[in-house]
Design a protein around this motif. Structure first.
Motif, PDB file in Angstrom:
ATOM      1  N   SER A 313      13.254   3.139   7.038  1.00  0.00           N
ATOM      2  CA  SER A 313      11.809   3.237   6.822  1.00  0.00           C
ATOM      3  C   SER A 313      11.067   3.137   5.667  1.00  0.00           C
ATOM      4  CB  SER A 313      11.533   4.768   7.373  1.00  0.00           C
ATOM      5  OG  SER A 313      12.000   5.815   6.204  1.00  0.00           O
ATOM      6  N   ALA A 314       9.742   2.734   5.466  1.00  0.00           N
ATOM      7  CA  ALA A 314       9.072   2.859   4.349  1.00  0.00           C
ATOM      8  C   ALA A 314       8.724   4.561   4.027  1.00  0.00           C
ATOM      9  CB  ALA A 314       7.978   2.026   4.114  1.00  0.00           C
ATOM     10  N   ASN A 315       9.267   4.916   2.961  1.00  0.00           N
ATOM     11  CA  ASN A 315       8.889   6.671   2.772  1.00  0.00           C
ATOM     12  C   ASN A 315       8.493   6.971   1.548  1.00  0.00           C
ATOM     13  OD1 ASN A 315      11.640   6.609   1.413  1.00  0.00           O
ATOM     14  ND2 ASN A 315      12.463   6.121   3.345  1.00  0.00           N
ATOM     15  N   ASP A 316       7.592   5.935   1.023  1.00  0.00           N
ATOM     16  CA  ASP A 316       7.000   6.619  -0.153  1.00  0.00           C
ATOM     17  C   ASP A 316       5.388   6.871   0.301  1.00  0.00           C
ATOM     18  OD1 ASP A 316       7.256   3.699   0.055  1.00  0.00           O
ATOM     19  OD2 ASP A 316       5.857   3.499  -1.794  1.00  0.00           O
ATOM     20  N   ASN A 317       4.541   7.043  -0.798  1.00  0.00           N
ATOM     21  CA  ASN A 317       3.256   7.443  -0.591  1.00  0.00           C
ATOM     22  C   ASN A 317       2.587   6.975  -1.937  1.00  0.00           C
ATOM     23  OD1 ASN A 317       0.795   8.400   0.726  1.00  0.00           O
ATOM     24  ND2 ASN A 317       0.992  10.028  -1.258  1.00  0.00           N
ATOM     25  N   PRO A 318       1.298   6.278  -1.761  1.00  0.00           N
ATOM     26  CA  PRO A 318       0.710   5.785  -0.512  1.00  0.00           C
ATOM     27  C   PRO A 318       1.513   4.186   0.018  1.00  0.00           C
ATOM     28  CG  PRO A 318      -0.481   5.201  -2.404  1.00  0.00           C
ATOM     29  CD  PRO A 318       0.377   6.068  -3.019  1.00  0.00           C
ATOM     30  N   ILE A 319       1.258   4.020   1.303  1.00  0.00           N
ATOM     31  CA  ILE A 319       1.840   2.797   1.906  1.00  0.00           C
ATOM     32  C   ILE A 319       0.593   1.762   1.592  1.00  0.00           C
ATOM     33  CG2 ILE A 319       2.161   1.582   3.934  1.00  0.00           C
ATOM     34  CD1 ILE A 319       4.630   3.581   3.069  1.00  0.00           C
ATOM     35  N   ILE A 320       1.056   0.750   0.993  1.00  0.00           N
ATOM     36  CA  ILE A 320       0.250  -0.378   0.697  1.00  0.00           C
ATOM     37  C   ILE A 320       0.187  -1.325   1.936  1.00  0.00           C
ATOM     38  CG2 ILE A 320      -0.170  -2.210  -0.934  1.00  0.00           C
ATOM     39  CD1 ILE A 320      -0.516   0.550  -1.936  1.00  0.00           C
ATOM     40  N   ASP A 321      -0.799  -1.704   2.648  1.00  0.00           N
ATOM     41  CA  ASP A 321      -0.835  -2.520   3.711  1.00  0.00           C
ATOM     42  C   ASP A 321      -1.813  -3.852   3.245  1.00  0.00           C
ATOM     43  OD1 ASP A 321      -1.427  -3.823   5.757  1.00  0.00           O
ATOM     44  OD2 ASP A 321      -2.758  -2.671   6.889  1.00  0.00           O
ATOM     45  N   ALA A 322      -1.141  -4.717   2.482  1.00  0.00           N
ATOM     46  CA  ALA A 322      -1.652  -5.970   2.014  1.00  0.00           C
ATOM     47  C   ALA A 322      -2.348  -6.785   2.894  1.00  0.00           C
ATOM     48  CB  ALA A 322      -0.514  -6.741   0.957  1.00  0.00           C
TER      49      ALA A 322
END
Length: 514
Positions: A313-322
């Motif tokens: 998973s990607a589990n950091d914050n915030p998620i970057i939706d390029a």
């Protein structure tokens, strides 16, 4: 640098399994970063999007704002570049023992896998830095204590961020030294973290998930060895193999329980064993062994899914939706699944330790071991009066079991409100994982004691009557005879115990193909 002939594990956002992380932790594989243009451009797109937002005066948590409760604090543009440095600096307050080299490699691999998903807004250089640490075995010294498991493993992962920037200390080539010295000697320039990169490294579940991967692998070995030891103890105590009958287990369809019974039938060659007319039923610690070990087996099947979901998973914050040009603020750093998995796993493992302890208590007691000497003493004649066999070993096994059971109190229910009530519900996943590893350590010691007892009991039973061992048990008996002396005269067993604990962790015994 790692041996070039080892298998390569490629990081490109594709799913990895527990075994891949364990292989990297044990240096049986090499981490490499995918160098394909498609992967590299996907990673770079996130970093470019963050840079564009900054140029356009966009607001991004932890980039143009303070952290946590300080999210309302606006960072002046001229200070944005300094913010990642402050994040890992003020989190440099870990305590306790350092993670082991194996644990540290697992942490690096798990964090690299998360950032390789391509939605953390980090640069390719950051990923290459993590790969460099793994390939050259430059290991940050990470204190094991100080994480509440949300916002992820902030404090322990700050030591990874700092080392990438040439700060704090590492273990390299067996020596403790300043990170800058090790980076320079291994051919890496310290990084200057870009906006969002400090948060991306630290604001995630890499420590608890790494420890969970290692705990899962060790728990699988516990299940297998406890089953093999049970088979040996059935023979040593003149027990009943018909308790593991296939038709009997067909009517209670827990897959793990059935698998353990099948393994016992395989070891004992007991597809349709005759009944022991002198004793129709053994005590629970033998008769119900598949039911106890089976809980651990079924837990392993279920928890693999949870652990590997977190791993991938990607589990950091915030998620970057390029691609969608959005910054998504959420809480993926929350380690609740790992916390519950580790609380469940440590309880299942401790129950197996208790099962082994009960088997040993019967095996050393002349009232219940069906003709074997008290305390499994191998001494004969007049010397039997001054020899004590495994009397003290049984006491130690009981102590280790009690401590393992004590550690089964769940950590995940002990949430604390922290950081000015911003982190007001936290997972305690890392504490749960550390507890699980401690339970495993104690259980491996219990199993080491049981291996000694099984080897001793089998030899003493064979003095009384011939035993028809299957080929697999003959092989196991020979291995144990090579590793464990027959205790005829009183002897210290601590060295043997340490050897057997190491053998479990190295998985030296072939214990079932499925």
């Amino acid at each position: 640098m790692a041996h070039p002939e080892l298998p390569r594990i490629v990081f490109n956002g594709s799913a990895l399994d527990i075994e891949s992380i364990v292989a990297l932790a044990e240096q049986r594989a090499v981490a490499v970063l995918d160098d394909s243009p498609a992967f590299l451009s996907r990673i770079q797109a996130g970093a470019d999007f963050v840079a564009r937002l900054l140029a356009e005066d966009g607001v991004i948590y932890g980039v143009t704002t303070g952290y946590g409760d300080s999210c309302t604090v606006v960072i002046p543009p001229e200070l944005v570049a300094e913010l990642p440095h402050h994040l890992y600096t003020y989190h440099g307050c870990g305590a306790g023992a350092y993670l082991s080299p194996e644990q540290t490699r697992a942490v690096l691999a798990v964090r690299l896998q998360s950032l390789s998903q391509g939605v953390s807004g980090v640069s390719v250089d950051l990923l290459r830095g993590l790969v460099h640490l793994l390939q050259h075995d430059v290991l940050p010294l990470i204190p094991s204590e100080g994480s509440v498991g949300a916002s992820g493993d902030l404090t322990p992962l700050s030591y990874v961020a700092a080392v990438l920037c040439g700060e704090r200390e590492v273990l390299w080539r067996g020596e403790r030294m300043p990170a800058a010295q090790a980076l320079r000697a291994s051919g890496m320039q310290p990084l200057k973290l870009r906006p969002k990169e400090g948060l991306a490294i630290m604001n995630g579940t890499a420590v608890m998930t790494a420890l969970a991967c290692l705990a899962w692998q060790r728990s699988d070995q516990v299940s297998r060895l406890a089953t093999r030891v049970t088979a040996l103890n059935v023979l040593a105590s003149a027990g009943n193999a018909h308790h593991f009958d296939e038709s009997l287990f067909a009517v209670k369809p827990h897959a793990g329980q059935q698998r353990v019974a099948q393994r016992l039938r395989q070891d004992l060659a007991s597809d349709r064993p005759p009944r022991n007319e002198q004793r129709l039923q053994d005590r629970y610690s033998l008769r119900c062994a598949p039911h106890v070990i089976g809980v651990l087996e079924d837990a392993l099947s279920m928890l693999r899914v949870w652990i590997e979901n977190e791993l991938n998973s990607a589990n950091d914050n915030p998620i970057i939706d390029a691609q969608g040009e959005r910054v998504l603020h959420g809480g993926h750093f929350y380690g609740g699944h790992i916390a519950f998995a580790m609380d469940a796993l440590k309880a299942a493992v401790a129950n197996v330790a208790d099962l082994m302890d009960r088997q040993l208590a019967l095996l050393v007691d002349a009232r219940y071991n069906h003709g074997l000497p008290a305390n499994l003493s191998g001494a004969q004649g007049a010397r039997a009066s001054i020899n004590h066999g495994l009397k003290a070993l049984q006491i130690s096994v009981s102590a280790w079991t009690a401590e393992a059971l004590k550690h089964t109190m769940p950590a995940s229910v002990f949430s604390r409100s922290t950081e000015c009530h911003n982190q007001d519900k936290v997972s305690m996943g890392t504490i749960a994982a550390r507890d699980c590893l401690r339970v495993l350590e104690l259980t491996e010691q219990v199993l080491a004691g049981m291996v000694i007892a099984a080897r001793q009991g089998l030899a003493l039973r064979q003095r009384l009557q011939p035993l028809a061992l299957t080929a697999v048990l003959q092989s196991m008996q020979q291995q144990l005879q090579d590793q464990v002396p027959l205790v005829e005269e009183d002897m210290a067993l601590d060295g043997v115990l340490r050897t057997l604990v190491a053998a479990q962790r190295q998985r030296v015994w072939g214990l079932y193909e499925s």
